[in-house]
Design an enzyme around this catalytic site. Structure first.
Site, PDB file in Angstrom:
ATOM      1  N   SER A  22       0.812  -1.225   0.000  1.00 33.63           N
ATOM      2  CA  SER A  22       0.000   0.000   0.000  1.00 33.63           C
ATOM      3  C   SER A  22       0.846   1.276   0.000  1.00 33.63           C
ATOM      4  O   SER A  22       0.515   2.229  -0.713  1.00 33.63           O
ATOM      5  CB  SER A  22      -0.958  -0.004   1.186  1.00 33.63           C
ATOM      6  N   LYS A  72      -9.057  -6.072  10.902  1.00 31.09           N
ATOM      7  CA  LYS A  72     -10.215  -5.589  10.155  1.00 31.09           C
ATOM      8  C   LYS A  72     -11.511  -5.612  10.984  1.00 31.09           C
ATOM      9  O   LYS A  72     -12.321  -4.689  10.905  1.00 31.09           O
ATOM     10  CB  LYS A  72     -10.404  -6.394   8.870  1.00 31.09           C
ATOM     11  N   ALA A 135     -16.295 -18.575   1.495  1.00 30.74           N
ATOM     12  CA  ALA A 135     -17.411 -17.877   2.151  1.00 30.74           C
ATOM     13  C   ALA A 135     -16.926 -16.998   3.292  1.00 30.74           C
ATOM     14  O   ALA A 135     -17.689 -16.643   4.169  1.00 30.74           O
ATOM     15  CB  ALA A 135     -18.436 -18.893   2.670  1.00 30.74           C
ATOM     16  N   ASN A 157     -18.456 -23.635  -1.262  1.00 29.30           N
ATOM     17  CA  ASN A 157     -17.647 -23.646  -0.053  1.00 29.30           C
ATOM     18  C   ASN A 157     -17.775 -24.998   0.643  1.00 29.30           C
ATOM     19  O   ASN A 157     -18.816 -25.655   0.557  1.00 29.30           O
ATOM     20  CB  ASN A 157     -18.112 -22.535   0.895  1.00 29.30           C
ATOM     21  N   ARG A 158     -16.719 -25.425   1.325  1.00 32.39           N
ATOM     22  CA  ARG A 158     -16.770 -26.706   2.019  1.00 32.39           C
ATOM     23  C   ARG A 158     -17.831 -26.701   3.120  1.00 32.39           C
ATOM     24  O   ARG A 158     -18.528 -27.687   3.330  1.00 32.39           O
ATOM     25  CB  ARG A 158     -15.399 -27.027   2.627  1.00 32.39           C
TER      26      ARG A 158
END
Length: 273
Positions: A22, A72, A135, A157-158
């Site tokens: 970044s 996050k 997911a 997705n699993r």
């Protein structure tokens, strides 16, 4: 409030942070625009240290931060306001500080759409089936953006339970599928997993676009296999630069200059390879 003429201070926060590209991207845009601004790395090594960094932002020392792992979710929880995109993923990769308040956003979905525009300009997902592998948070951002563009999103997705939660959150345009038939009429397949997906690209139609959010390596095994079949591919670096554009505007108040930052980032990647 930031004094008129003062240096605008932005940056990226995460741990570890030395690998972040970044500062290369934003630094190039700052120089091209001739801004009185800085953009540096912040590596708080604990949630408490990250909270202290946010306190500096509230105090006016920072104008904005991009946020990466593992902060996050904490960034989102600390915000006073959050965009719809951030609320969808319950996390934030962008924080803007103003008058002691924090506004959270997630620009990953927009970054994905900008990457598709750049490297697959003929792709139109409106009314078309697209498949997302995974997911997690990255898949959520992708699903939200693609559903917003009118695509019929399929999550592979699993864990069916996690995929179904994502489908419920994004809306009726998202269905959960784990069968080979999920790929049959898809115009786009996006790998939102951090590992190589168990996908036979030979199942895909000749016109399918294949995207991988990973940019190390730039040409992942999935993209290499797709290229070998003559499919259009979109790499994670295009998405990284794409998600940085709205972040730059939010932090520094102007659009990112139209310069070739990709070449600069590629050079940096070669140095660190």
């Amino acid at each position: 409030m930031r004094p008129s003429g003062a240096t605008i201070v932005g940056g990226v926060a995460g741990f570890p942070i030395d690998h972040s590209l970044s500062p290369v991207i934003h630094g190039a845009w700052i120089a091209a625009a001739g801004l009185n601004a800085t953009y540096g790395r912040h590596g708080p090594d604990s949630p408490e240290a990250f909270a202290a960094l946010l306190a500096r932002g509230r105090a006016g020392e920072l104008r904005g931060l991009n946020v990466t792992a593992p902060y996050k979710e904490q960034a989102f929880a600390a915000a006073d306001q959050a965009s719809a995109a951030a609320r969808l993923v319950s996390s934030a990769n962008l924080l803007v500080f103003e008058d002691g308040q924090i506004t959270a956003d997630s620009t990953d979905g927009l970054g994905l759409m900008l990457a598709l525009q750049e490297q697959a300009p003929d792709l139109d997902v409106h009314g078309q089936a697209v498949v997302i592998l995974g997911a997690g948070g990255a898949a959520r951002a992708a699903a939200g953006a693609l559903a917003g563009a009118g695509a019929a999103v399929r999550i592979v997705n699993r864990s069916t339970e996690r995929a179904e939660r994502l489908a419920a959150d994004v809306g009726a345009s998202v269905i959960v599928s784990q069968t080979p038939e999920a790929f049959g009429d898809a115009v786009l397949v996006v790998n939102a997993l951090s590992v190589r997906p168990d996908l036979d690209v030979g199942l895909l139609e000749p016109g399918t676009v294949v995207m991988d959010m990973t940019y190390k390596p730039l040409v992942t095994p999935l993209l290499a296999a797709a290229k070998a079949l003559g499919l259009t591919t979109v790499d994670g670096l295009a998405m990284l630069i794409g998600q940085a554009r709205p972040s730059f505007q939010a932090i520094f108040g102007i659009e990112a200059p139209d310069i070739d930052v990709r070449s600069l980032v590629l050079a940096k990647l070669e140095q660190t390879a």
